[in-house]
Design a protein around this motif. Structure first.
Motif, PDB file in Angstrom:
ATOM      1  N   ASP A  57      61.455  38.578 -59.058  1.00 16.36           N
ATOM      2  CA  ASP A  57      60.220  37.808 -58.862  1.00 16.36           C
ATOM      3  C   ASP A  57      60.453  36.365 -59.280  1.00 16.36           C
ATOM      4  O   ASP A  57      59.991  35.916 -60.321  1.00 16.36           O
ATOM      5  N   LYS A  58      61.206  35.631 -58.474  1.00 16.55           N
ATOM      6  CA  LYS A  58      61.407  34.212 -58.721  1.00 16.55           C
ATOM      7  C   LYS A  58      61.519  33.479 -57.385  1.00 16.55           C
ATOM      8  O   LYS A  58      61.734  34.094 -56.342  1.00 16.55           O
ATOM      9  N   ARG A  59      61.336  32.180 -57.437  1.00 14.26           N
ATOM     10  CA  ARG A  59      61.285  31.374 -56.226  1.00 14.26           C
ATOM     11  C   ARG A  59      62.572  31.527 -55.408  1.00 14.26           C
ATOM     12  O   ARG A  59      63.674  31.408 -55.916  1.00 14.26           O
ATOM     13  N   GLY A  60      62.402  31.804 -54.114  1.00 11.73           N
ATOM     14  CA  GLY A  60      63.538  31.927 -53.207  1.00 11.73           C
ATOM     15  C   GLY A  60      64.348  33.183 -53.385  1.00 11.73           C
ATOM     16  O   GLY A  60      65.478  33.279 -52.908  1.00 11.73           O
ATOM     17  N   ALA A  61      63.769  34.198 -54.070  1.00 11.07           N
ATOM     18  CA  ALA A  61      64.539  35.408 -54.399  1.00 11.07           C
ATOM     19  C   ALA A  61      64.839  36.280 -53.193  1.00 11.07           C
ATOM     20  O   ALA A  61      65.849  36.968 -53.158  1.00 11.07           O
ATOM     21  N   GLU A  94      61.905  41.140 -49.955  1.00 14.36           N
ATOM     22  CA  GLU A  94      61.096  39.964 -50.257  1.00 14.36           C
ATOM     23  C   GLU A  94      60.874  39.849 -51.766  1.00 14.36           C
ATOM     24  O   GLU A  94      61.024  40.820 -52.509  1.00 14.36           O
ATOM     25  N   ARG A  95      60.475  38.682 -52.199  1.00 13.16           N
ATOM     26  CA  ARG A  95      60.299  38.363 -53.618  1.00 13.16           C
ATOM     27  C   ARG A  95      59.389  39.370 -54.336  1.00 13.16           C
ATOM     28  O   ARG A  95      58.293  39.685 -53.863  1.00 13.16           O
ATOM     29  N   GLY A 124      68.022  31.144 -45.364  1.00  9.97           N
ATOM     30  CA  GLY A 124      67.586  31.636 -46.678  1.00  9.97           C
ATOM     31  C   GLY A 124      68.230  32.953 -47.008  1.00  9.97           C
ATOM     32  O   GLY A 124      67.564  33.936 -47.326  1.00  9.97           O
ATOM     33  N   TRP A 150      71.899  36.368 -58.988  1.00  8.16           N
ATOM     34  CA  TRP A 150      71.902  35.931 -57.597  1.00  8.16           C
ATOM     35  C   TRP A 150      73.089  36.517 -56.843  1.00  8.16           C
ATOM     36  O   TRP A 150      74.183  36.685 -57.400  1.00  8.16           O
ATOM     37  N   GLU A 155      74.513  29.834 -55.632  1.00  9.21           N
ATOM     38  CA  GLU A 155      73.904  30.144 -56.925  1.00  9.21           C
ATOM     39  C   GLU A 155      74.880  30.949 -57.776  1.00  9.21           C
ATOM     40  O   GLU A 155      75.789  31.608 -57.257  1.00  9.21           O
ATOM     41  N   THR A 345      74.090  27.983 -60.584  1.00  9.01           N
ATOM     42  CA  THR A 345      72.653  28.070 -60.803  1.00  9.01           C
ATOM     43  C   THR A 345      72.196  26.926 -61.712  1.00  9.01           C
ATOM     44  O   THR A 345      72.985  26.374 -62.467  1.00  9.01           O
TER      45      THR A 345
END
Length: 615
Positions: A57-61, A94-95, A124, A150, A155, A345
């Motif tokens: 649960d993080k941005r762009g995950a 998805e995230r 992405g 990641w 990353e 990262t």
């Protein structure tokens, strides 16, 4: 199926009765089928494994790349299986989402490891994987394989495939590092923009096909006359026997002239050279774009131990930093080099947990660490919460002989009080380098200065020394109080020495313009180690420090150094009047009452005597 030349009755039948089609049945295109027949007494049972893949649960995950995984057990593996149809989500990975899949395979007899990755395709494609949960649908046995990393070329360490072990084991220590250097030939048109891959084969298996995505030293890879370096993580495959290397033959001018490859395996200390000196091109030479190579030379080097470093940044305002963080380990048998903690990262952000794998000599049980940063960037201040270090002691270790089985060595360093790092600001100068070996030795000491070398050339501008039970000193130096969380380890150094306070008396000579306004730094050396370089910040006796004919007193906390035998003292040549005439330094051990006197009676000045500003 009947083997050629086999005995009569050696007939094997593999019954399927299912679709291998993404649009039919369960959508699977790969099946495992156990053998049946007259010679098979007990056919292996088929087992359905429920695989839950949890995206972080993080941005762009999330990712749109094609994901596949392989389950490993005590009885073989499933082979690489594409995770195509999620049972509970149309848009997979998805995230913050958990996707469920089913893998049917011959009984693995308990799942021990999961290998999961993606093909780096689509927009992405980077993916932050939280964990994989595998459940045997027949027995209900469930195993969690944490990741929290990641899988992305831009990353972390750039890997898009990871091997995961069960919860509770150090993830980074369950793989072996392979340092691969690929040299492109120095002839016209030698470089390539095609995708290059390698597969390494050893006495105990192979790494699988690994894509060489992002070099550690050069962004534009595989150019004429250059050497590209990669760090690959895979299972321990034993002694290397051969490699398979090639490229996708895509793009304009895809042909590639490969000069050779060198592979270092730090954990075994082995270095392998593979000479190629040939084209891998469809329009050059024999037209082949991939080749199998065998070692042309091998060399034994010093072995290094892998260490897993987990760094937690505090959850306070402006806690994060963009500065370069460095770490040095101290143990009973020595110390490591100063090592940079970095990957692809954005590390050391507020409330972040960053993990690194480093390789260093076996220094024995860890007694303390020294961690700091270079102070670069806007808002470089950093609130460090904790550092955790894990390592494996191999059978080759002398200490290992006293233990029954290999166990990860765990040392936990925690900040007991919420305190921001106090900066020790200094910059390395040419004069400092020249004066490193000119230390002040106590006249009564017979110890050689070669036993301990100065750490001051480590280029650390902001430094914090961390060890057991260190408190805040009266001179304003904020130190982290450390408690080891392992119940069998006391809060003392491993040799039994506790924290010590030293009073440092600095006497400036009574000569014309003998005082200085520069920043002064000192390192104290004893039979049990050294303090590392410390800035002399707040004098107990004078507001204006280091003035002609004055005595300045400073308090300094460190691990018990034992008998002191030398000091290294210098200044940074800053401000208008940096020249300094130092008469002597006296150090008082407040615990034993011992006083050590180090005479100097010389200038520390660029324009005086020998021009040195370090003694």
């Amino acid at each position: 199926m009947e083997p050629i030349g086999g005995k009569k009755g050696d007939l094997y039948t593999f019954k399927c009765g299912k679709w291998l089609d993404t649009n039919e049945g369960d959508g699977e295109v790969i099946r495992e089928i156990p053998s049946t027949g007259p010679g098979v007494k007990r056919p292996q049972p088929l087992v359905r494994y429920s695989v839950s893949v949890v995206t972080g649960d993080k941005r762009g995950a999330g990712t749109d790349a094609n994901v596949s995984c392989c389950l490993y057990g005590r009885q073989g593996d499933t082979g690489n299986r594409p995770l195509t149809a999620s049972k509970n989500n149309r848009n997979k990975f998805e995230r913050g989402q958990s996707d469920e899949f089913t893998i049917e395979a011959v009984d693995l007899k308990s799942v021990k490891k999961v290998k999961i990755g993606h093909d780096d395709s689509g927009v992405g494609d980077g993916w932050f994987l939280k964990e994989v949960i595998v459940r045997d649908e027949a027995t209900g046995e469930s195993t969690t394989f944490p990741c929290d990393r990641w899988l992305a070329t831009d990353e972390d360490d750039g890997a898009i495939v990871r091997e995961l072990t069960s919860e509770g084991s150090p993830q980074l220590l369950n793989t072996t590092s392979y340092h691969v250097a690929v040299k492109t030939g120095d002839i016209r048109g030698a470089g390539t923009d095609a995708d290059v891959y390698i597969q390494i084969y050893g006495s105990d298996g192979d790494t699988g096909r690994l894509k060489l995505t992002r070099g550690e030293n050069i962004r534009n890879k595989f150019e004429r006359g250059r050497t590209d370096k990669f760090k690959l993580e895979a299972t321990d495959i034993g002694r290397l026997e051969r490699i398979y290397i090639g490229h996708s033959d895509s793009g304009i001018g895809a042909g590639w002239f490969l000069d050779g490859i060198e592979i270092d395996v730090p954990s075994s200390g082995m270095h392998y050279t593979f000479k190629a000196n040939r084209w891998l091109a469809s329009d050059e030479g024999d037209g082949k774009t991939e080749i199998e190579l065998y070692p042309t030379q091998t060399r034994q080097q010093d072995k290094l131990l892998p260490y897993e470093i987990t760094v937690a940044t505090g959850d306070t305002l402006n806690a994060g930093t963009d500065a370069q963080v460095v770490l040095q380990l101290y143990g009973e048998d020595g110390k490591s080099e100063v090592m940079k903690l970095r990957n692809k990262t954005d590390n050391f952000e507020r409330k972040a947990i960053d993990k690194f794998k480093i390789e260093a000599p076996d220094i024995g049980p860890i007694t303390k660490i020294r961690i700091g940063h270079d102070g670069r960037g806007v808002g470089s201040g950093w609130f460090l919460d904790s550092v955790k270090i894990q390592r494996f002691v191999h059978k080759t270790s002398k200490r290992k002989k006293r233990r029954r089985e290999p166990q990860p060595k765990i040392r936990m360093f925690l900040r007991k009080k919420n305190r921001i790092l106090m900066f020790i600001n200094w910059k390395k100068t040419k004069e400092h380098k020249r004066g490193l070996n000119e230390d002040l030795e106590e006249p009564s000491s017979s110890s050689s200065s070669s036993e301990s070398s100065s750490d001051s050339d480590s280029n650390i501008e902001h430094e914090e020394e961390i060890h057991a039970d260190e408190d805040v000193t009266d001179d304003g130096m904020k130190k982290a109080e450390v408690s080891n969380t392992q119940p069998d380890v006391k809060q003392v150094a491993s040799d039994g020495s506790e924290d010590q306070q030293y009073k440092v008396h600095v006497f400036t000579g009574d000569v014309f313009r003998g005082g200085t306004d520069a920043n002064v730094f000192i390192t104290i050396f004893g039979e049990n180690g050294d303090t590392g370089e410390r800035k002399l910040l707040k004098s107990e006796t004078n507001t204006d420090k280091f003035e002609r004919g004055k005595e300045d007193i400073f308090k300094l906390d460190a691990v018990d150094l034992g008998k002191l035998f030398k000091v290294h003292i210098r200044h940074d040549n800053a401000l208008i009047q940096p020249a300094w005439f130092l008469d002597r330094v006296e150090i008082e051990d407040t615990d034993t009452g011992s006083i050590y006197v180090f005479h100097c009676e010389r200038w520390l000045a660029k324009n005086k005597e020998d021009g040195k500003i370090a003694r």
